[in-house]
Write an enzyme that holds these catalytic residues in place. Structure first.
Site, PDB file in Angstrom:
ATOM      1  CG  HIS A 268      14.833  11.567  22.242  1.00  0.00           C
ATOM      2  ND1 HIS A 268      14.673  10.208  22.417  1.00  0.00           N
ATOM      3  CD2 HIS A 268      13.743  11.978  21.531  1.00  0.00           C
ATOM      4  CE1 HIS A 268      13.554   9.814  21.819  1.00  0.00           C
ATOM      5  NE2 HIS A 268      12.969  10.863  21.277  1.00  0.00           N
ATOM      6  CG  ASP A 319      10.419   7.096  21.216  1.00  0.00           C
ATOM      7  OD1 ASP A 319       9.405   7.325  20.549  1.00  0.00           O
ATOM      8  OD2 ASP A 319      11.479   7.734  21.057  1.00  0.00           O
TER       9      ASP A 319
HETATM   10  C1  NGQ Z   1       7.773  11.083  16.855  1.00  0.00           C
HETATM   11  N1  NGQ Z   1       9.821   9.929  17.217  1.00  0.00           N
HETATM   12  O1  NGQ Z   1       7.203  12.139  17.097  1.00  0.00           O
HETATM   13  O2  NGQ Z   1       7.171  10.014  16.799  1.00  0.00           O
HETATM   14  C2  NGQ Z   1       9.263  11.125  16.654  1.00  0.00           C
HETATM   15  C3  NGQ Z   1       9.596  11.226  15.204  1.00  0.00           C
HETATM   16  C4  NGQ Z   1       9.914  13.696  14.771  1.00  0.00           C
HETATM   17  C5  NGQ Z   1      11.054   9.955  17.730  1.00  0.00           C
HETATM   18  N2  NGQ Z   1      11.666  11.080  17.748  1.00  0.00           N
HETATM   19  C6  NGQ Z   1       9.095  12.465  14.537  1.00  0.00           C
HETATM   20  N3  NGQ Z   1      11.610   8.884  18.218  1.00  0.00           N
HETATM   21  O3  NGQ Z   1      10.687  13.773  15.718  1.00  0.00           O
HETATM   22  O4  NGQ Z   1       9.783  14.614  13.963  1.00  0.00           O
HETATM   23 ZN    ZN Z   2       8.878  10.450  20.830  1.00  0.00          ZN
END
Ligand code: NGQ
Ligand code: ZN
Length: 456
Positions: A268, A319
């Protein structure tokens, strides 16, 4: 085996009548001029796109969190929905879901994937026996699909920057540093064929400084062999929390540790200052851009033009799998810039004025680096992972040769992908994955059961 590619995207652009020799090790052993004795392959061959960021299980909830509800309509509300989904998953479920997601990737042009895997334990938080059960389950999905797979067991230790406790579903993610390194070592030892192993640190929110340093140090000896991935600076709130806690922004904090090198992938990195952009570019790390998910979650927008001007490297990731099409990731990166800057044809360089060709080649190179590969593309020594586009279709009529990749990315070409090869073997032919029926049936049964189990 020797193939004659009618057209192929090589590092210096599209060439005709290219001979490639596929070595027994699954790599190109030779790339040169065809002499007519090779097996002919019609169409345009492109290097397969590495998908540098996947949470395979999220495929099964894609599209189901688009409803107004009591939850906050933000990234953090979406995360609650995701946590509820995670609570029900078993190792067998994960295999079925991952196999299907990986199949869809192959049918769309991704030939390798880095799986950022943080779901480790049983729903109570107790480890499975063996503790690698869920990680091996996701790897089993990759084996069914025949995709090249970098497994990144992920460290997750706290709820936020100040060491907050893990709550609810987060208990399935937790490991102390010693248990985590054991997990990494067993997974590295059991990898075979198309599989490799690296590490991920979930985020600066979830991993304290001491653990970050310990993991980087313990895996440094495997340098190129052990990529390190981390989520960073995705949400504005995360940037504020980090500043309040440390006086620094997340990317600034991470760069100040002195740990970030070419083996890192910063996933990101949405909210960055010009100084941070330069810092990432100079470290040699790859920015892992996941444009469709970032758009879906309302993260913000990454200044790719400024980053490229600083010499930064990037790759793309699906993702949360709201899209499984690499073309859509590239298009979305470029369109975000166009709307923002009110200009057109932005991601290009002096050598490659074709926006689609530039984006495609750059994302292949950055993706390969993030997956721990020393080389990328249709070149001797690189993995023999490629796709073949059916340029005989009416959709390609009238397209100039130099614009074929642009046309692949920026115009509708349904069904254009005819073949996908991984490690010198065809896994998609005639547009369809060789095991589609069985993998789709298992996915359907699994998801139907999971949804039924969730009913009140
Ligand atoms: C994840 N997903 O780990 O799946 C994360 C969300 C977080 C994205 N950042 C959870 N797209 O970052 O705490
Ligand atoms: Zn992720």
């Amino acid at each position: 085996m020797r193939l004659r590619l009618e057209r192929a995207l090589l590092p210096d652009g599209i060439q005709r009548e290219v001979a490639v020799e596929l070595g027994a090790d699954g790599r190109f052993s030779r790339v040169g001029k065809a002499d007519g004795s090779e097996r002919p392959l019609r169409g345009l061959a492109l290097p397969g796109m590495p998908n540098l960021h996947s949470h395979a299980f999220q495929r099964a909830m894609a599209g189901s969190a688009e409803v107004a509800s009591g939850a906050e309509h933000s990234f953090w509300g979406w995360r609650e929905v995701m946590y509820r989904f995670v609570e029900r998953l078993s190792p067998a479920d994960l295999t079925a879901i991952a196999a299907f997601a990986y199949l869809e990737m192959l049918e769309s042009g991704y030939t390798a994937v880095a799986e950022f895997h943080y779901l480790h334990h049983s729903p109570s938080g107790a480890p499975y026996a063996p503790p690698t059960a869920l990680a091996e389950a996701v790897r089993a999905g990759a084996r069914l699909a025949g995709i090249r797979h970098l497994l990144l067991p992920t460290l997750y230790q706290q709820g936020n920057f100040r060491g907050e406790a893990l709550l609810g579903a987060q208990r399935r993610f937790a490991n102390d540093t010693a248990a985590f390194l054991d997990l990494y070592r067993s997974l590295a030892a059991s990898a075979t064929g198309l599989e490799s192993t690296g590490v991920a640190l979930h985020s600066l929110r979830a991993v304290p400084r001491t653990a970050l340093e310990a993991v980087a140090a313990a895996t440094r000896a495997d340098a190129g062999r052990c990529p390190v991935h981390i989520h960073v600076a995705e949400q504005a709130r995360e940037v504020r929390d980090c500043q309040e806690w440390s006086g620094r922004r997340p990317v600034e904090y991470l760069l100040d540790t002195g740990l970030v090198t070419e083996r890192w992938c910063l996933v990101h990195a949405t909210h960055v200052t010009p100084a941070e952009l330069n810092g990432i570019a100079h470290s040699g790390a790859v920015a892992g851009l996941c444009a469709t998910t970032e758009g879906n979650l309302g993260d913000g927008r990454f200044p790719l033009d400024e980053y490229l001007a600083a010499g930064g490297r990037f790759g793309v990731g699906s993702d949360s799998h709201v899209s499984l099409d690499p073309r859509e990731e590239l298009r979305s990166l470029e369109y975000t810039l166009r709307s923002w800057r009110e200009r057109r044809v932005i991601a290009i360089d002096a050598r490659l004025p074709n926006c689609g060709s530039f984006l495609y080649g750059a994302a292949v190179a950055g993706g390969a680096q993030a997956l721990g590969e020393a080389s990328a593309g249709i070149v001797a020594g690189a993995v023999a992972d490629f796709i073949v586009i059916d340029t005989d279709r009416a959709e390609f009529a009238g397209v100039a040769e130099a614009a074929l990749v642009d046309a692949w990315i920026f115009a509708p070409r349904p069904g254009g992908l005819r073949e996908a090869w991984v490690g010198g073997e065809a896994v998609v032919s005639g547009g369809q994955h060789r095991a589609r029926e069985a993998i789709a049936a298992a996915y359907r049964a699994t998801v139907t059961r999971l949804v039924a189990g969730a009913a009140p």
